[in-house]
Design a protein around this motif. Structure first.
Motif, PDB file in Angstrom:
ATOM      1  N   VAL A 170      39.867  54.845  33.545  1.00 12.92           N
ATOM      2  CA  VAL A 170      40.509  53.663  32.957  1.00 12.92           C
ATOM      3  C   VAL A 170      41.675  53.200  33.825  1.00 12.92           C
ATOM      4  O   VAL A 170      41.867  51.998  34.058  1.00 12.92           O
ATOM      5  CB  VAL A 170      40.987  53.973  31.523  1.00 12.92           C
ATOM      6  N   TYR A 171      42.482  54.135  34.330  1.00  8.55           N
ATOM      7  CA  TYR A 171      43.614  53.764  35.178  1.00  8.55           C
ATOM      8  C   TYR A 171      43.166  52.997  36.430  1.00  8.55           C
ATOM      9  O   TYR A 171      43.939  52.217  37.000  1.00  8.55           O
ATOM     10  CB  TYR A 171      44.372  55.015  35.615  1.00  8.55           C
ATOM     11  N   ARG A 172      41.928  53.204  36.869  1.00  6.40           N
ATOM     12  CA  ARG A 172      41.435  52.577  38.098  1.00  6.40           C
ATOM     13  C   ARG A 172      40.803  51.204  37.858  1.00  6.40           C
ATOM     14  O   ARG A 172      40.393  50.539  38.817  1.00  6.40           O
ATOM     15  CB  ARG A 172      40.410  53.499  38.771  1.00  6.40           C
ATOM     16  N   LEU A 173      40.705  50.763  36.615  1.00 10.31           N
ATOM     17  CA  LEU A 173      40.106  49.461  36.330  1.00 10.31           C
ATOM     18  C   LEU A 173      40.992  48.321  36.811  1.00 10.31           C
ATOM     19  O   LEU A 173      42.223  48.418  36.796  1.00 10.31           O
ATOM     20  CB  LEU A 173      39.875  49.300  34.821  1.00 10.31           C
ATOM     21  N   ARG A 174      40.354  47.225  37.208  1.00  7.62           N
ATOM     22  CA  ARG A 174      41.080  46.008  37.592  1.00  7.62           C
ATOM     23  C   ARG A 174      41.584  45.304  36.340  1.00  7.62           C
ATOM     24  O   ARG A 174      40.909  45.251  35.335  1.00  7.62           O
ATOM     25  CB  ARG A 174      40.141  45.091  38.377  1.00  7.62           C
ATOM     26  N   GLU A 175      42.789  44.762  36.415  1.00  6.07           N
ATOM     27  CA  GLU A 175      43.361  44.001  35.299  1.00  6.07           C
ATOM     28  C   GLU A 175      43.116  42.509  35.544  1.00  6.07           C
ATOM     29  O   GLU A 175      43.792  41.884  36.383  1.00  6.07           O
ATOM     30  CB  GLU A 175      44.857  44.269  35.173  1.00  6.07           C
ATOM     31  N   PRO A 176      42.139  41.894  34.843  1.00  5.02           N
ATOM     32  CA  PRO A 176      41.847  40.472  35.093  1.00  5.02           C
ATOM     33  C   PRO A 176      42.877  39.561  34.440  1.00  5.02           C
ATOM     34  O   PRO A 176      43.607  39.964  33.532  1.00  5.02           O
ATOM     35  CB  PRO A 176      40.475  40.296  34.436  1.00  5.02           C
ATOM     36  N   THR A 177      42.908  38.336  34.897  1.00  7.26           N
ATOM     37  CA  THR A 177      43.748  37.327  34.264  1.00  7.26           C
ATOM     38  C   THR A 177      43.205  37.003  32.878  1.00  7.26           C
ATOM     39  O   THR A 177      41.994  36.943  32.678  1.00  7.26           O
ATOM     40  CB  THR A 177      43.762  36.042  35.117  1.00  7.26           C
ATOM     41  N   ARG A 178      44.096  36.801  31.892  1.00  6.68           N
ATOM     42  CA  ARG A 178      43.636  36.401  30.561  1.00  6.68           C
ATOM     43  C   ARG A 178      42.885  35.072  30.656  1.00  6.68           C
ATOM     44  O   ARG A 178      43.382  34.115  31.239  1.00  6.68           O
ATOM     45  CB  ARG A 178      44.800  36.241  29.585  1.00  6.68           C
ATOM     46  N   GLY A 179      41.681  35.053  30.093  1.00  2.00           N
ATOM     47  CA  GLY A 179      40.872  33.844  30.116  1.00  2.00           C
ATOM     48  C   GLY A 179      40.065  33.665  31.387  1.00  2.00           C
ATOM     49  O   GLY A 179      39.475  32.592  31.590  1.00  2.00           O
ATOM     50  N   ALA A 180      39.992  34.703  32.234  1.00  2.00           N
ATOM     51  CA  ALA A 180      39.280  34.568  33.512  1.00  2.00           C
ATOM     52  C   ALA A 180      37.815  34.196  33.308  1.00  2.00           C
ATOM     53  O   ALA A 180      37.290  33.296  33.968  1.00  2.00           O
ATOM     54  CB  ALA A 180      39.384  35.879  34.300  1.00  2.00           C
ATOM     55  N   ALA A 181      37.127  34.876  32.384  1.00  2.00           N
ATOM     56  CA  ALA A 181      35.705  34.611  32.177  1.00  2.00           C
ATOM     57  C   ALA A 181      35.472  33.227  31.564  1.00  2.00           C
ATOM     58  O   ALA A 181      34.453  32.589  31.843  1.00  2.00           O
ATOM     59  CB  ALA A 181      35.092  35.690  31.286  1.00  2.00           C
ATOM     60  N   ASP A 182      36.398  32.761  30.736  1.00  2.00           N
ATOM     61  CA  ASP A 182      36.255  31.416  30.159  1.00  2.00           C
ATOM     62  C   ASP A 182      36.344  30.355  31.253  1.00  2.00           C
ATOM     63  O   ASP A 182      35.594  29.372  31.248  1.00  2.00           O
ATOM     64  CB  ASP A 182      37.345  31.170  29.110  1.00  2.00           C
ATOM     65  N   ARG A 183      37.252  30.551  32.197  1.00  2.00           N
ATOM     66  CA  ARG A 183      37.369  29.594  33.300  1.00  2.00           C
ATOM     67  C   ARG A 183      36.132  29.646  34.198  1.00  2.00           C
ATOM     68  O   ARG A 183      35.672  28.611  34.691  1.00  2.00           O
ATOM     69  CB  ARG A 183      38.641  29.874  34.100  1.00  2.00           C
ATOM     70  N   MET A 184      35.595  30.846  34.413  1.00  2.00           N
ATOM     71  CA  MET A 184      34.366  30.969  35.209  1.00  2.00           C
ATOM     72  C   MET A 184      33.211  30.233  34.540  1.00  2.00           C
ATOM     73  O   MET A 184      32.394  29.590  35.206  1.00  2.00           O
ATOM     74  CB  MET A 184      34.006  32.447  35.388  1.00  2.00           C
ATOM     75  N   HIS A 185      33.136  30.319  33.202  1.00  2.00           N
ATOM     76  CA  HIS A 185      32.073  29.634  32.473  1.00  2.00           C
ATOM     77  C   HIS A 185      32.120  28.125  32.690  1.00  2.00           C
ATOM     78  O   HIS A 185      31.087  27.459  32.719  1.00  2.00           O
ATOM     79  CB  HIS A 185      32.212  29.962  30.981  1.00  2.00           C
TER      80      HIS A 185
END
Length: 446
Positions: A170-185
């Motif tokens: 878990v410590y190694r996971l990337r922290e995405p920007t909030r709403g990143a997937a919505d913007r990609m959509h």
């Protein structure tokens, strides 16, 4: 997706180990059904108090770090449970375990919605929830086998150590920007990894004031979303009944259907894994496939699945032998679990990205309050009536009510989700206009 699923899995193993060691616990500590109900419900108070502030934190701080710290803590608590000398101390330390799911649930759900766009969330949540079901089955099954062979203390030691390994991942996971997937959509760039602000940068008192003010504002916004209001009511009723039955199913097999001690817990694990995993996987595909083909699909699918699954389970309580009751329950669990990915994806779709942690915090609060009190109620009814079968028949009808409330939520699902994308488009357009205004004037070509 897989790492977040492992977080839920180990959390469920730690929580449900108690369900697998009920028989040796009762024999060793001399407690009755009501005492077991208290033990299974003991985490509710801590969980209920922590989960909404944890959702606030998930919307404003580093989610992966929050989960990693939490997993290390609850793994230690589970291992320490083996050293408890009496029932009172056992209840106390199991109560402390309530902070685990309270913290990880909002952060994990918020992260998953930022990793995957709307058209993939059903399948992403289905993988995560499959591992949750594996954890439930492993907790009950390992507890039953190890508890019968080596005693209940050994069972807690066995499941208390793997969490540290998952915390490292878990410590190694990337922290995405909030709403990143919505913007990609919508065809925009996902954005860079979010910065990691200091948690108490303005001091503890300032943090506490901001927390109270922020929770009030978040609650007004979330409860102002029609889909969330109906979904919270429906889920509360449903989880009360589902958790009540799940808490006492091994004992129902032993007492009413005369399954051997130890084997009952294993059969419960088989039910959860063989019925739940295929159901969740199929439910995830349906949630994505029919998202744009059925009005309010991500609320309608859970409602219809729960109506059918509840009918199958209720029929299995009607004085049938184990050979007839178990296949009915296996089919009922398969259909019921098809509802899970669509429901969670629907909640992600209906809540803005910057409030998803708080949204799932409120969802978890409803789950904890109503689901958490269910073991106490079902074991209390069993002690009062003398039969778990009667207790199951009493707590099952509310599931129909919950399913019908979810059908009301479908009327608002698509409109609530569309408002989020409209807000993103407006924000991105405003940002472009600001960038164009800030650019220096270019000299005219010669």
């Amino acid at each position: 997706m897989w790492v977040l699923g492992l977080v839920l899995m180990i959390d469920q193993v730690d929580q449900n180990i108690v369900r697998g060691v009920v028989t040796p616990l009762k024999a060793d500590l001399g407690v009755g059904d009501l005492g077991i109900g208290v033990l299974l419900t003991s985490y509710t108070l801590v969980n209920g108090v922590v989960t909404v502030p944890a959702g606030y934190l998930a919307d404003r701080w580093h989610r992966t770090r929050t989960m990693g710290h939490t997993i290390v803590g609850w793994s230690g608590i589970t291992a320490l449970t083996a050293a408890m000398p009496n029932f009172g101390s056992l209840v106390a330390i199991r109560s402390a375990l309530g902070f685990g799911q309270a913290v990880t649930e909002p952060s994990a759900a918020s992260l998953l919605a930022d990793y995957y766009p709307v058209e993939q969330r059903g399948r992403a949540f289905s993988i995560q929830q499959c591992l949750l079901l594996v954890g439930f089955g492993l907790g009950v099954g390992v507890g039953g086998v190890v508890g019968a062979l080596l005693g209940w203390r050994a069972a807690f030691l066995v499941v208390g150590t793997p969490g540290v390994v998952i915390a490292v991942a878990v410590y190694r996971l990337r922290e995405p920007t909030r709403g990143a997937a919505d913007r990609m959509h919508l065809g925009f760039d996902a954005g860079d990894e979010e910065p990691r602000p200091a948690l108490f940068e303005g001091g503890l008192l300032r943090f506490a004031r901001d927390l109270v003010d922020g929770l009030r504002a978040d609650a007004r916004t979330i409860l102002g979303i029609p889909t969330m209001r109906y979904a919270l009511v429906g889920v509360s009723v449903l989880l009360f009944s589902i958790t009540a039955v799940g808490a006492a199913l091994p004992q129902f097999y032993e007492r009413d259907l005369h399954v051997a001690k130890g084997a009952a817990e294993v059969w419960t694990g088989v039910l959860v894994i063989l019925g739940g995993i295929p159901g969740v996987l199929l439910g995830g595909r349906m949630a994505d496939r029919f998202m744009t083909r059925i009005r309010g699909a991500r609320m309608a699918i859970p409602a219809y699945c729960l109506l059918v699954g509840t009918t199958m389970f209720t029929a299995s309580y009607l004085w049938l032998p184990f050979g007839a009751a178990f296949p009915l329950e296996l089919a009922g669990f398969f259909v019921t679990t098809m509802s899970i990915p669509a429901l969670r994806a629907g909640l992600s779709d209906a809540v803005p990205a910057n409030l998803r942690g708080a949204g799932f915090g409120f969802f978890n609060l409803a789950s904890v309050v109503f689901g958490g009190m269910a073991p106490l109620v079902v074991f209390g009814l069993s002690q009062a009536t003398g039969h778990l079968r009667t207790a199951f028949l009493i707590v099952s009808p509310p599931m129909y009510v919950g399913a019908l409330v979810l059908l009301r939520a479908r009327e608002h699902m698509d409109a609530d989700a569309a408002r989020i994308f409209e807000a993103i488009l407006t924000a991105m357009q405003e940002q472009r206009e600001r960038e164009e205004r800030d650019q220096p004037d270019q000299p005219a070509p010669r």
